[in-house]
Design an enzyme around this catalytic site. Structure first.
Site, PDB file in Angstrom:
ATOM      1  N   GLY A  31     157.661 125.045  51.270  1.00  0.00           N
ATOM      2  CA  GLY A  31     158.348 124.428  50.143  1.00  0.00           C
ATOM      3  C   GLY A  31     159.616 123.699  50.542  1.00  0.00           C
ATOM      4  O   GLY A  31     159.832 123.401  51.713  1.00  0.00           O
ATOM      5  N   ASN A  32     160.447 123.406  49.537  1.00  0.00           N
ATOM      6  CA  ASN A  32     161.622 122.535  49.712  1.00  0.00           C
ATOM      7  C   ASN A  32     161.168 121.238  50.387  1.00  0.00           C
ATOM      8  O   ASN A  32     161.649 120.846  51.450  1.00  0.00           O
ATOM      9  CB  ASN A  32     162.727 123.238  50.521  1.00  0.00           C
ATOM     10  CG  ASN A  32     164.044 122.506  50.416  1.00  0.00           C
ATOM     11  OD1 ASN A  32     164.644 122.120  51.403  1.00  0.00           O
ATOM     12  ND2 ASN A  32     164.499 122.254  49.204  1.00  0.00           N
ATOM     13  N   HIS A  37     156.658 116.565  54.695  1.00  0.00           N
ATOM     14  CA  HIS A  37     155.569 117.306  54.045  1.00  0.00           C
ATOM     15  C   HIS A  37     154.668 116.349  53.268  1.00  0.00           C
ATOM     16  O   HIS A  37     153.438 116.454  53.303  1.00  0.00           O
ATOM     17  CB  HIS A  37     156.120 118.321  53.040  1.00  0.00           C
ATOM     18  CG  HIS A  37     157.012 119.380  53.612  1.00  0.00           C
ATOM     19  ND1 HIS A  37     158.373 119.390  53.421  1.00  0.00           N
ATOM     20  CD2 HIS A  37     156.729 120.481  54.353  1.00  0.00           C
ATOM     21  CE1 HIS A  37     158.894 120.461  54.009  1.00  0.00           C
ATOM     22  NE2 HIS A  37     157.928 121.130  54.589  1.00  0.00           N
ATOM     23  N   GLN A  61     157.115 135.677  59.415  1.00  0.00           N
ATOM     24  CA  GLN A  61     157.457 134.768  60.523  1.00  0.00           C
ATOM     25  C   GLN A  61     158.961 134.616  60.711  1.00  0.00           C
ATOM     26  O   GLN A  61     159.405 133.841  61.550  1.00  0.00           O
ATOM     27  CB  GLN A  61     156.792 133.400  60.332  1.00  0.00           C
ATOM     28  CG  GLN A  61     157.365 132.554  59.214  1.00  0.00           C
ATOM     29  CD  GLN A  61     156.516 131.320  58.963  1.00  0.00           C
ATOM     30  OE1 GLN A  61     155.383 131.411  58.501  1.00  0.00           O
ATOM     31  NE2 GLN A  61     157.058 130.154  59.299  1.00  0.00           N
ATOM     32  N   GLN A 154     153.841 125.049  67.095  1.00  0.00           N
ATOM     33  CA  GLN A 154     153.065 125.677  66.014  1.00  0.00           C
ATOM     34  C   GLN A 154     151.687 125.023  65.902  1.00  0.00           C
ATOM     35  O   GLN A 154     150.661 125.705  65.788  1.00  0.00           O
ATOM     36  CB  GLN A 154     153.823 125.532  64.699  1.00  0.00           C
ATOM     37  CG  GLN A 154     153.029 125.907  63.477  1.00  0.00           C
ATOM     38  CD  GLN A 154     153.884 125.875  62.220  1.00  0.00           C
ATOM     39  OE1 GLN A 154     154.627 126.799  61.969  1.00  0.00           O
ATOM     40  NE2 GLN A 154     153.797 124.813  61.452  1.00  0.00           N
ATOM     41  N   ALA A 177     158.072 112.762  60.625  1.00  0.00           N
ATOM     42  CA  ALA A 177     158.804 111.867  59.718  1.00  0.00           C
ATOM     43  C   ALA A 177     160.298 112.042  59.992  1.00  0.00           C
ATOM     44  O   ALA A 177     160.782 113.174  60.109  1.00  0.00           O
ATOM     45  CB  ALA A 177     158.492 112.218  58.272  1.00  0.00           C
ATOM     46  N   SER A 187     163.527 121.034  56.160  1.00  0.00           N
ATOM     47  CA  SER A 187     164.151 121.729  55.025  1.00  0.00           C
ATOM     48  C   SER A 187     165.496 122.314  55.458  1.00  0.00           C
ATOM     49  O   SER A 187     166.408 122.445  54.659  1.00  0.00           O
ATOM     50  CB  SER A 187     163.242 122.847  54.528  1.00  0.00           C
ATOM     51  OG  SER A 187     161.973 122.309  54.198  1.00  0.00           O
TER      52      SER A 187
HETATM   53  P1  AMP Z   1     157.423 124.051  56.695  1.00  0.00           P
HETATM   54  O1  AMP Z   1     157.534 123.947  55.223  1.00  0.00           O
HETATM   55  O2  AMP Z   1     158.705 123.815  57.415  1.00  0.00           O
HETATM   56  O3  AMP Z   1     156.711 125.301  57.134  1.00  0.00           O
HETATM   57  O4  AMP Z   1     156.481 122.857  57.139  1.00  0.00           O
HETATM   58  C1  AMP Z   1     155.189 122.710  56.611  1.00  0.00           C
HETATM   59  C2  AMP Z   1     154.458 121.672  57.405  1.00  0.00           C
HETATM   60  O5  AMP Z   1     155.156 120.439  57.324  1.00  0.00           O
HETATM   61  C3  AMP Z   1     154.365 122.019  58.895  1.00  0.00           C
HETATM   62  O6  AMP Z   1     153.070 121.654  59.363  1.00  0.00           O
HETATM   63  C4  AMP Z   1     155.432 121.168  59.500  1.00  0.00           C
HETATM   64  O7  AMP Z   1     155.185 120.822  60.849  1.00  0.00           O
HETATM   65  C5  AMP Z   1     155.360 119.930  58.616  1.00  0.00           C
HETATM   66  N1  AMP Z   1     156.608 119.180  58.708  1.00  0.00           N
HETATM   67  C6  AMP Z   1     157.861 119.624  58.448  1.00  0.00           C
HETATM   68  N2  AMP Z   1     158.762 118.657  58.704  1.00  0.00           N
HETATM   69  C7  AMP Z   1     158.064 117.580  59.144  1.00  0.00           C
HETATM   70  C8  AMP Z   1     158.428 116.270  59.581  1.00  0.00           C
HETATM   71  N3  AMP Z   1     159.690 115.867  59.630  1.00  0.00           N
HETATM   72  N4  AMP Z   1     157.436 115.438  59.954  1.00  0.00           N
HETATM   73  C9  AMP Z   1     156.137 115.846  59.931  1.00  0.00           C
HETATM   74  N5  AMP Z   1     155.740 117.057  59.535  1.00  0.00           N
HETATM   75  C10 AMP Z   1     156.683 117.914  59.145  1.00  0.00           C
END
Ligand code: AMP
Length: 281
Positions: A31-32, A37, A61, A154, A177, A187
């Protein structure tokens, strides 16, 4: 767009799609949400009939001194963004729903590639990720799952786990991104003070300079040293600056495609980034 908070509800929502053999794309998140995302969701939207996004801040985690309690939870705002990019179903379970009913005796642990990079500073982190992703995969049963290259390690761990356990899901990695100044969206960027936010793009700048230097023939160890120095000079506390091949194996020369990895603390915020550097033709 539907929101489901229980496994039963999600299953009921997905059953018609399953019965008609529609392809299901899945994006696990905490989220956030930001554009990083949302890019994953857009990618899924292109490829799949039904797009499911989970929002779950997964306690298993987070280490004991990490930010689980303070992690930003913004479900309403996230739901609005997801509706705009064409998500079909948001799955936002409680911790109780995911872990509550029975004592858990099963662990999912990917070896070797988790005892490196972020795994060294965050013991147990990737076990927690592997566990929750496995559970979510079993709950959603998608055809495709989308993960960001921002969390390169990951992504590698999930790909390895899917191969090793013959999980019938295609894992797709989506490019990082970035903000206009190069900072990888995260986030956790929201924790940065205004001043630290001004400093943070030094990470991407150092990585891009390193790429140029490698292409100009600089020795790999010097390149890593320079990245480290740029970050330290800017006031960051370096956790690691490393290079691996795309499969996360160690490399000592720039004679193949490599990935540069950085983790560093800026104030109290731990930032990670990476850059894939192609071997010169
Ligand atoms: P998280 O909410 O941080 O667990 O991220 C969820 C998914 O979004 C994961 O697969 C992250 O690798 C991806 N993600 C987070 N930030 C970015 C970003 N800046 N660019 C691409 N994917 C992202």
């Amino acid at each position: 767009m539907k929101t489901e908070t229980t496994i039963q509800g999600l299953t009921a929502s997905l059953n018609p799609a399953r019965a008609t053999r529609k392809t299901i794309g899945f994006i696990p998140t905490m989220g956030n949400l930001h554009q990083g995302h949302l890019n994953l969701v857009r990618e899924a939207r292109q490829l799949c009939d039904v797009v499911v996004v989970s929002i779950f801040v997964n306690p298993t985690q987070f280490g004991p001194n990490e930010d689980f309690d303070n992690y930003p939870r913004t479900l309403e705002q996230d739901s609005n963004l997801l509706a705009e990019v064409g998500c079909d179903i948001v799955f936002a379970p409680s911790v109780e729903q995911m872990y509550g009913k029975y004592p858990r005796l099963t662990n999912i642990s990917v070896s070797e590639i988790t005892n490196d990079l972020c795994g060294l500073q965050r013991p147990g982190h990737f076990d927690g990720v592997a566990l929750v992703v496995t559970k979510l995969f079993n709950i959603v049963q998608p055809n495709f799952a989308f993960f960001g290259q921002k969390d390169y390690q990951q992504l590698a761990v999930i790909k390895q786990m899917v191969r090793d356990l013959s999980i019938p899901i295609e894992v797709i990695g989506v490019p990082i991104a970035r903000a206009e100044d190069g900072l990888a969206l995260s986030s956790r960027n929201g924790y940065l003070t205004e001043q630290d936010r001004q400093t943070a793009p030094v990470i991407f700048k150092a990585l891009k300079t390193a790429e140029q230097n490698l292409h100009s023939g600089q020795v790999l160890s010097d390149t890593l040293g320079q990245i480290r120095a740029s970050l330290t000079d800017a006031g960051l506390i370096v956790d690691y600056v490393e290079v691996r091949n795309p499969m996360l194996q160690k490399v000592d020369q720039f004679d193949q495609d490599v990935v540069l990895f950085v983790a560093a603390k800026l104030g109290k915020t731990r930032l990670i980034d990476n850059l894939q550097v192609k071997r010169p033709a």
